[in-house]
Design a protein around this motif. Structure first.
Motif, short mmCIF file in Angstrom:
data_model
loop_
_atom_site.label_atom_id
_atom_site.label_comp_id
_atom_site.label_asym_id
_atom_site.label_seq_id
_atom_site.Cartn_x
_atom_site.Cartn_y
_atom_site.Cartn_z
N ARG A 9 0.80 -1.12 -0.02
CA ARG A 9 0.09 0.04 0.13
C ARG A 9 0.70 1.31 -0.08
O ARG A 9 0.38 2.32 0.58
CB ARG A 9 -0.99 -0.14 1.03
CG ARG A 9 -1.95 -1.21 1.16
CD ARG A 9 -2.87 -1.21 2.17
NE ARG A 9 -3.98 -2.31 2.17
CZ ARG A 9 -4.76 -2.44 2.81
NH1 ARG A 9 -4.88 -2.01 3.98
NH2 ARG A 9 -5.44 -3.60 2.98
N HIS A 10 1.76 1.31 -0.80
CA HIS A 10 2.71 2.46 -0.82
C HIS A 10 1.98 3.24 -1.95
O HIS A 10 1.72 2.89 -2.86
CB HIS A 10 4.23 1.96 -1.29
CG HIS A 10 4.79 1.26 -0.56
ND1 HIS A 10 6.11 0.53 -0.84
CD2 HIS A 10 5.01 1.46 0.96
CE1 HIS A 10 6.82 0.27 0.40
NE2 HIS A 10 6.02 0.40 1.35
N ALA A 11 1.98 4.66 -1.66
CA ALA A 11 1.46 5.49 -2.35
C ALA A 11 2.13 5.78 -3.83
O ALA A 11 1.45 6.24 -4.74
CB ALA A 11 1.12 6.77 -1.73
N SER A 12 3.35 5.60 -3.61
CA SER A 12 4.33 5.80 -5.04
C SER A 12 5.19 4.78 -5.06
O SER A 12 5.59 3.99 -4.28
CB SER A 12 5.05 7.32 -4.52
OG SER A 12 6.40 7.26 -5.47
N ILE A 13 5.24 4.21 -6.52
CA ILE A 13 6.13 3.32 -6.81
C ILE A 13 7.84 3.57 -6.46
O ILE A 13 8.45 2.90 -6.16
CB ILE A 13 6.14 3.08 -8.45
CG1 ILE A 13 6.77 1.62 -8.81
CG2 ILE A 13 6.50 4.10 -9.20
CD1 ILE A 13 6.33 0.44 -8.26
N THR A 14 8.09 5.01 -6.36
CA THR A 14 9.14 5.51 -6.09
C THR A 14 9.61 4.99 -4.72
O THR A 14 10.73 4.41 -4.55
CB THR A 14 9.29 6.89 -6.15
OG1 THR A 14 9.25 7.34 -7.42
CG2 THR A 14 10.80 7.39 -5.74
N THR A 15 8.84 5.07 -4.06
CA THR A 15 9.02 4.57 -2.31
C THR A 15 9.53 3.10 -2.54
O THR A 15 10.17 2.74 -1.81
CB THR A 15 7.87 4.86 -1.40
OG1 THR A 15 7.55 6.41 -1.56
CG2 THR A 15 7.80 4.35 -0.17
N THR A 16 8.62 2.43 -3.13
CA THR A 16 8.59 0.89 -3.09
C THR A 16 10.11 0.35 -3.90
O THR A 16 11.00 -0.45 -3.32
CB THR A 16 7.62 0.09 -4.02
OG1 THR A 16 6.39 0.61 -3.11
CG2 THR A 16 7.78 -1.41 -3.84
N SER A 17 10.16 1.23 -4.88
CA SER A 17 11.45 1.06 -5.73
C SER A 17 12.89 1.42 -4.92
O SER A 17 13.87 0.64 -4.69
CB SER A 17 11.71 1.87 -6.85
OG SER A 17 10.64 1.24 -7.94
#
Length: 65
Positions: A9-17
């Motif tokens: 449930r990360h809002a941004s793919i950048t956070t996950t990456s």
């Protein structure tokens, strides 16, 4: 990566990456190394690469007489 983002449930793919790219690289490397060890030709080649040409087929350095 998109699946991981959704699951966490990360809002941004950048956070996950930013968080998981390094982890996935290490997991892939570990898997490749373990796979290489179960393939006899690759294992012998890896032994020679790590231990030099004196390594016997078991992956141990050759003993001196």
């Amino acid at each position: 990566m998109k699946i991981v983002q959704t699951m966490l449930r990360h809002a941004s793919i950048t956070t996950t990456s930013n968080l998981y790219t390094n982890v996935l690289t290490q997991v892939a490397r570990d898997a490749a190394e373990k796979t290489a060890l179960i393939i006899p030709r690759a294992s012998a080649r890896l032994s020679r690469a790590l231990l030099g040409p004196a390594a016997d087929h078991s992956g141990h350095p050759a003993r001196s007489p």
